[in-house]
Design a protein around this motif. Structure first.
Motif, PDB file in Angstrom:
ATOM      1  N   GLU A  64     -48.055 -21.381 -49.740  1.00 32.08           N
ATOM      2  CA  GLU A  64     -48.388 -20.567 -48.570  1.00 32.08           C
ATOM      3  C   GLU A  64     -47.422 -20.899 -47.443  1.00 32.08           C
ATOM      4  OE1 GLU A  64     -52.481 -20.996 -47.503  1.00 32.08           O
ATOM      5  OE2 GLU A  64     -53.156 -20.894 -49.577  1.00 32.08           O
ATOM      6  N   LEU A  65     -46.206 -20.406 -47.553  1.00 31.07           N
ATOM      7  CA  LEU A  65     -45.189 -20.729 -46.556  1.00 31.07           C
ATOM      8  C   LEU A  65     -45.422 -19.975 -45.257  1.00 31.07           C
ATOM      9  CD1 LEU A  65     -41.884 -20.695 -48.618  1.00 31.07           C
ATOM     10  CD2 LEU A  65     -42.947 -22.669 -47.548  1.00 31.07           C
ATOM     11  N   PRO A  66     -45.296 -20.662 -44.112  1.00 31.92           N
ATOM     12  CA  PRO A  66     -45.320 -19.949 -42.834  1.00 31.92           C
ATOM     13  C   PRO A  66     -44.135 -18.981 -42.765  1.00 31.92           C
ATOM     14  CG  PRO A  66     -45.556 -22.324 -42.508  1.00 31.92           C
ATOM     15  CD  PRO A  66     -45.189 -22.120 -43.942  1.00 31.92           C
ATOM     16  N   LYS A  67     -44.308 -17.920 -41.995  1.00 35.23           N
ATOM     17  CA  LYS A  67     -43.284 -16.870 -41.909  1.00 35.23           C
ATOM     18  C   LYS A  67     -41.936 -17.414 -41.435  1.00 35.23           C
ATOM     19  CE  LYS A  67     -42.328 -12.439 -39.674  1.00 35.23           C
ATOM     20  NZ  LYS A  67     -42.782 -11.446 -38.673  1.00 35.23           N
ATOM     21  N   ASP A  68     -41.960 -18.322 -40.436  1.00 33.70           N
ATOM     22  CA  ASP A  68     -40.691 -18.832 -39.906  1.00 33.70           C
ATOM     23  C   ASP A  68     -39.934 -19.663 -40.945  1.00 33.70           C
ATOM     24  OD1 ASP A  68     -42.624 -20.886 -39.728  1.00 33.70           O
ATOM     25  OD2 ASP A  68     -41.654 -21.813 -37.992  1.00 33.70           O
ATOM     26  N   ILE A  69     -40.665 -20.364 -41.802  1.00 32.97           N
ATOM     27  CA  ILE A  69     -40.015 -21.171 -42.839  1.00 32.97           C
ATOM     28  C   ILE A  69     -39.448 -20.280 -43.939  1.00 32.97           C
ATOM     29  CG2 ILE A  69     -40.356 -22.998 -44.559  1.00 32.97           C
ATOM     30  CD1 ILE A  69     -40.436 -23.762 -41.488  1.00 32.97           C
ATOM     31  N   LYS A  70     -40.186 -19.281 -44.339  1.00 34.71           N
ATOM     32  CA  LYS A  70     -39.703 -18.333 -45.351  1.00 34.71           C
ATOM     33  C   LYS A  70     -38.422 -17.657 -44.877  1.00 34.71           C
ATOM     34  CE  LYS A  70     -40.073 -15.755 -49.126  1.00 34.71           C
ATOM     35  NZ  LYS A  70     -38.897 -14.890 -49.013  1.00 34.71           N
ATOM     36  N   GLU A  71     -38.359 -17.314 -43.594  1.00 38.74           N
ATOM     37  CA  GLU A  71     -37.164 -16.670 -43.042  1.00 38.74           C
ATOM     38  C   GLU A  71     -35.952 -17.593 -43.146  1.00 38.74           C
ATOM     39  OE1 GLU A  71     -35.692 -14.336 -38.997  1.00 38.74           O
ATOM     40  OE2 GLU A  71     -37.512 -15.551 -38.932  1.00 38.74           O
ATOM     41  N   GLY A  99     -36.446 -32.035 -37.957  1.00 38.86           N
ATOM     42  CA  GLY A  99     -37.649 -31.247 -38.182  1.00 38.86           C
ATOM     43  C   GLY A  99     -37.373 -29.981 -38.978  1.00 38.86           C
ATOM     44  N   TYR A 100     -36.213 -29.382 -38.755  1.00 40.04           N
ATOM     45  CA  TYR A 100     -35.818 -28.206 -39.540  1.00 40.04           C
ATOM     46  C   TYR A 100     -35.738 -28.578 -41.014  1.00 40.04           C
ATOM     47  CZ  TYR A 100     -32.855 -24.282 -41.090  1.00 40.04           C
ATOM     48  OH  TYR A 100     -32.338 -23.191 -41.754  1.00 40.04           O
ATOM     49  N   ILE A 101     -35.115 -29.698 -41.305  1.00 41.27           N
ATOM     50  CA  ILE A 101     -35.011 -30.162 -42.692  1.00 41.27           C
ATOM     51  C   ILE A 101     -36.389 -30.497 -43.253  1.00 41.27           C
ATOM     52  CG2 ILE A 101     -34.121 -32.029 -44.158  1.00 41.27           C
ATOM     53  CD1 ILE A 101     -31.645 -32.015 -42.202  1.00 41.27           C
ATOM     54  N   ASP A 102     -37.209 -31.191 -42.468  1.00 39.22           N
ATOM     55  CA  ASP A 102     -38.565 -31.534 -42.910  1.00 39.22           C
ATOM     56  C   ASP A 102     -39.347 -30.291 -43.318  1.00 39.22           C
ATOM     57  OD1 ASP A 102     -38.158 -34.214 -42.377  1.00 39.22           O
ATOM     58  OD2 ASP A 102     -39.243 -34.209 -40.474  1.00 39.22           O
ATOM     59  N   ARG A 103     -39.241 -29.233 -42.517  1.00 35.41           N
ATOM     60  CA  ARG A 103     -40.061 -28.048 -42.738  1.00 35.41           C
ATOM     61  C   ARG A 103     -39.443 -27.040 -43.708  1.00 35.41           C
ATOM     62  NH1 ARG A 103     -41.957 -24.782 -38.122  1.00 35.41           N
ATOM     63  NH2 ARG A 103     -43.550 -24.186 -39.657  1.00 35.41           N
ATOM     64  N   VAL A 104     -38.111 -26.936 -43.729  1.00 34.56           N
ATOM     65  CA  VAL A 104     -37.445 -25.868 -44.494  1.00 34.56           C
ATOM     66  C   VAL A 104     -37.014 -26.331 -45.884  1.00 34.56           C
ATOM     67  CG1 VAL A 104     -35.475 -24.287 -44.524  1.00 34.56           C
ATOM     68  CG2 VAL A 104     -36.696 -24.712 -42.378  1.00 34.56           C
ATOM     69  N   PHE A 105     -36.570 -27.566 -46.029  1.00 32.01           N
ATOM     70  CA  PHE A 105     -36.068 -28.065 -47.314  1.00 32.01           C
ATOM     71  C   PHE A 105     -37.248 -28.591 -48.139  1.00 32.01           C
ATOM     72  CE2 PHE A 105     -31.296 -28.550 -46.897  1.00 32.01           C
ATOM     73  CZ  PHE A 105     -31.193 -27.684 -45.819  1.00 32.01           C
ATOM     74  N   THR A 106     -38.106 -27.682 -48.550  1.00 33.54           N
ATOM     75  CA  THR A 106     -39.369 -28.067 -49.172  1.00 33.54           C
ATOM     76  C   THR A 106     -39.258 -28.264 -50.682  1.00 33.54           C
ATOM     77  OG1 THR A 106     -39.968 -25.738 -49.403  1.00 33.54           O
ATOM     78  CG2 THR A 106     -40.752 -26.870 -47.433  1.00 33.54           C
ATOM     79  N   ASN A 107     -40.242 -28.967 -51.198  1.00 32.06           N
ATOM     80  CA  ASN A 107     -40.393 -29.162 -52.641  1.00 32.06           C
ATOM     81  C   ASN A 107     -40.685 -27.798 -53.269  1.00 32.06           C
ATOM     82  OD1 ASN A 107     -41.015 -29.992 -55.221  1.00 32.06           O
ATOM     83  ND2 ASN A 107     -42.467 -31.566 -54.593  1.00 32.06           N
ATOM     84  N   GLY A 108     -39.869 -27.419 -54.231  1.00 35.56           N
ATOM     85  CA  GLY A 108     -40.006 -26.109 -54.846  1.00 35.56           C
ATOM     86  C   GLY A 108     -38.968 -25.125 -54.349  1.00 35.56           C
ATOM     87  N   PHE A 109     -38.337 -25.464 -53.214  1.00 36.93           N
ATOM     88  CA  PHE A 109     -37.236 -24.643 -52.703  1.00 36.93           C
ATOM     89  C   PHE A 109     -35.920 -25.408 -52.740  1.00 36.93           C
ATOM     90  CE2 PHE A 109     -34.468 -23.669 -49.056  1.00 36.93           C
ATOM     91  CZ  PHE A 109     -34.027 -22.416 -49.479  1.00 36.93           C
ATOM     92  N   ALA A 110     -35.858 -26.537 -52.045  1.00 37.79           N
ATOM     93  CA  ALA A 110     -34.617 -27.318 -51.979  1.00 37.79           C
ATOM     94  C   ALA A 110     -34.523 -28.349 -53.097  1.00 37.79           C
ATOM     95  CB  ALA A 110     -34.509 -28.011 -50.625  1.00 37.79           C
TER      96      ALA A 110
END
Length: 196
Positions: A64-71, A99-110
């Motif tokens: 359930e990714l937040p919209k800003d992270i999906k973008e 914080g950008y890396i913490d939130r955007v480079f997620t398990n399953g994406f990065a």
């Protein structure tokens, strides 16, 4: 027809007139001259929220990714090259970028972490890092500050996620040098991004 390279610049500096912004402008102009499609994510201008909250952490597996992270993930997916530009604050990256890396480079994406092993998922993408500091080189290098930051960023983050780190370039004493010295640095920026 020649394929157009896609390059994403991630800029993490709050000041419009900073040397980091000058590096960003130089990279954009030079790569566009080389026919790259260039997009910029200016994290401060975007007012990106760098705080990893409990609900973000619970959604760590891309459910359930937040919209800003999906973008942001869509921009990274689009790009073939990532160029990160940031200052050195307290011998590390700004909290905004961390914080950008913490939130955007997620398990399953990065990356994917299963059964005690990790796999980088951003393979076949190249990365270039430009990092500025007000400290002189002859203080930072003997104290292992440069090598420690290179290890954290290049190995602990980017390589871990599968990115091929081409260059991590430090520019030293940027607050204390004259305009001519900065111009020389910007020419060096062009030579580095030529490899993308």
């Amino acid at each position: 027809m020649e394929e157009i390279m896609k390059t994403l610049i991630i800029l993490a500096h709050p000041c419009e007139d900073s040397f980091n912004r000058a590096i960003c402008d130089e990279v954009k102009q030079h790569l566009e001259y080389k026919k790259h499609d260039v997009k910029i994510r200016d994290l401060y201008k975007l007012k990106f929220d760098p705080v990893l909250k409990e609900d973000n952490y619970s959604s760590f597996y891309q459910t359930e990714l937040p919209k800003d992270i999906k973008e942001e993930q869509d921009y990274i997916t689009w790009a073939e090259n990532l160029v990160m530009i940031f200052p050195t604050w307290w011998n590390g990256m700004p909290a905004m970028l961390k914080g950008y890396i913490d939130r955007v480079f997620t398990n399953g994406f990065a990356f994917r972490f299963t059964k005690g092993e990790s796999e980088g998922l951003l393979k076949e993408k190249k990365a270039v890092v430009f990092q500025t500091t007000g400290q002189p080189e002859d203080i930072m290098k003997p104290n292992q500050l440069v090598s420690s930051m290179e290890t954290i960023v290049d190995v602990g983050i980017l390589d871990y996620c599968g990115l091929d780190v081409i260059t991590h370039k430090f520019f030293f004493s940027v607050q204390h040098i004259n305009k001519e010295a900065r111009e020389v640095m910007l020419k060096e920026v062009n030579g580095i991004v030529d490899i993308l």
